[in-house]
Design a protein around this motif. Structure first.
Motif, PDB file in Angstrom:
ATOM      1  N   GLY A 176      38.274  59.410  44.589  1.00 28.55           N
ATOM      2  CA  GLY A 176      39.366  60.472  45.036  1.00 28.55           C
ATOM      3  C   GLY A 176      40.676  59.756  45.222  1.00 28.55           C
ATOM      4  N   ASP A 177      40.590  57.990  45.387  1.00 26.18           N
ATOM      5  CA  ASP A 177      41.287  57.202  45.888  1.00 26.18           C
ATOM      6  C   ASP A 177      41.970  57.085  44.931  1.00 26.18           C
ATOM      7  N   GLN A 178      43.287  57.135  44.759  1.00 26.60           N
ATOM      8  CA  GLN A 178      43.434  56.013  43.498  1.00 26.60           C
ATOM      9  C   GLN A 178      43.783  54.804  44.013  1.00 26.60           C
ATOM     10  N   ILE A 179      44.229  53.570  43.001  1.00 29.20           N
ATOM     11  CA  ILE A 179      43.782  52.233  43.543  1.00 29.20           C
ATOM     12  C   ILE A 179      44.600  51.697  42.362  1.00 29.20           C
ATOM     13  N   ALA A 180      45.312  50.691  42.916  1.00 30.12           N
ATOM     14  CA  ALA A 180      46.677  49.608  41.612  1.00 30.12           C
ATOM     15  C   ALA A 180      46.341  48.321  42.698  1.00 30.12           C
ATOM     16  N   LEU A 181      46.803  47.180  42.190  1.00 29.68           N
ATOM     17  CA  LEU A 181      47.067  46.556  41.789  1.00 29.68           C
ATOM     18  C   LEU A 181      48.229  46.030  41.676  1.00 29.68           C
ATOM     19  N   ARG A 182      49.473  44.489  41.842  1.00 27.03           N
ATOM     20  CA  ARG A 182      51.231  44.774  41.537  1.00 27.03           C
ATOM     21  C   ARG A 182      51.398  44.009  42.574  1.00 27.03           C
ATOM     22  N   GLY A 183      50.962  42.161  41.382  1.00 22.57           N
ATOM     23  CA  GLY A 183      51.139  41.195  41.891  1.00 22.57           C
ATOM     24  C   GLY A 183      49.987  40.736  42.637  1.00 22.57           C
ATOM     25  N   ASN A 184      48.686  41.114  43.374  1.00 24.58           N
ATOM     26  CA  ASN A 184      47.542  40.790  43.249  1.00 24.58           C
ATOM     27  C   ASN A 184      47.914  41.450  45.128  1.00 24.58           C
ATOM     28  N   VAL A 185      48.486  42.682  44.820  1.00 27.42           N
ATOM     29  CA  VAL A 185      48.872  43.224  46.634  1.00 27.42           C
ATOM     30  C   VAL A 185      48.458  44.833  46.382  1.00 27.42           C
ATOM     31  N   PRO A 193      48.197  52.333  38.080  1.00 30.51           N
ATOM     32  CA  PRO A 193      47.274  53.341  39.642  1.00 30.51           C
ATOM     33  C   PRO A 193      45.964  53.803  38.620  1.00 30.51           C
ATOM     34  N   VAL A 194      44.878  54.123  38.975  1.00 28.73           N
ATOM     35  CA  VAL A 194      43.513  54.527  38.450  1.00 28.73           C
ATOM     36  C   VAL A 194      43.300  55.784  39.673  1.00 28.73           C
ATOM     37  N   THR A 195      42.222  56.790  39.366  1.00 33.03           N
ATOM     38  CA  THR A 195      41.573  57.423  40.265  1.00 33.03           C
ATOM     39  C   THR A 195      40.632  57.452  40.906  1.00 33.03           C
ATOM     40  N   VAL A 196      39.336  57.623  41.253  1.00 33.58           N
ATOM     41  CA  VAL A 196      38.033  57.292  41.416  1.00 33.58           C
ATOM     42  C   VAL A 196      37.627  58.025  41.208  1.00 33.58           C
TER      43      VAL A 196
END
Length: 236
Positions: free
Chosen positions: A99-108, A163-166
């Motif tokens: 259910g989590d949405q995960i993203a990295l932006r410049g390793n943040v 972003p991707v959603t698990v």
């Protein structure tokens, strides 16, 4: 055959003990060798980590079949899994739960649209720093808090991701060595039934930079300890 049967008959106690040990290691607790640096600085090259195989399930020995479901991995857990996609055993950190949405932006790291917060940390004795200098930071999002390693000269192509959603029944896993870890950014989500246990402690540690002699300061070290960041660092 007679000699074999004679040996088995005369060593029944030893054989039963060995079988019991194998079943215990398969279903309840084991240790795992870590030959790579994908979880540095939390887990160092040469560490032997304790694996609690009963942290999430009681399984049929020598299988992934769950007899009793006890819990599910939480964000921040260090898990050990037998990955079909990677074709090997992996040790990674749970970053995204179903259910989590995960993203990295410049390793943040962003979890459900909220950025993690960071504070610099001083780390010494990491094997890869000799050829690949890095900076270290404490990454915090909610209750999840741990050190990460960021390469200065060899940035990963996956510093931007999602972003991707698990999906349900799967997990997004990453290494703490963010620029040198093959994880969900490359293999995709990992199914729940591939996760065989949780690790929180180093059982033994052998230093490749010093003839693989034991690192005495690493023995029984807790893997979930990270320097406390300043009070304002940390997404809630």
């Amino acid at each position: 055959m007679r000699k074999l049967w004679s040996f088995l008959a005369s060593n029944k106690g030893f054989i039963a003990f060995m079988l019991g040990m194998l079943m215990f290691r398969s279903a309840f607790a084991d240790w795992s060798v870590v030959p790579t640096g994908s979880m540095q600085p939390t887990i160092q090259i040469g560490d032997r980590i304790f694996v609690d195989k009963a942290a999430y399930d009681i399984r049929v020995p020598f299988t992934h079949l769950s007899l009793i479901h006890l819990a599910d991995p939480k964000r921040g857990d260090i898990v050990v899994l037998d990955s079909h996609a990677a074709k090997e055993r992996l040790v990674k950190r749970v970053i995204g739960v179903p259910g989590d949405q995960i993203a990295l932006r410049g390793n943040v790291l962003y979890v459900n649209g909220t950025a993690a917060r960071y504070a610099p940390a001083a780390v010494a004795g990491i094997h890869d720093d000799l050829r690949d200098p890095a900076r270290y930071e404490v990454e915090r999002w909610g209750a999840m808090q741990h050190l990460i390693r960021l390469s200065l000269y060899f940035p990963s192509e996956m510093r931007d991701f999602g972003p991707v959603t698990v999906p349900a029944g799967q997990y997004l896993l990453m290494g703490d060595n963010r620029d040198n870890s093959e994880d969900s950014r490359y293999f995709g989500f990992f199914p729940r039934n591939e996760i065989v246990g949780r690790s929180r402690y180093v059982a033994l540690s052998f230093d490749p930079d010093h003839h693989f002699l034991p690192r005495t300061h690493r023995l029984t070290a807790a893997l979930d300890q990270a320097p406390a960041p300043p009070s304002k660092s940390g997404a809630e």
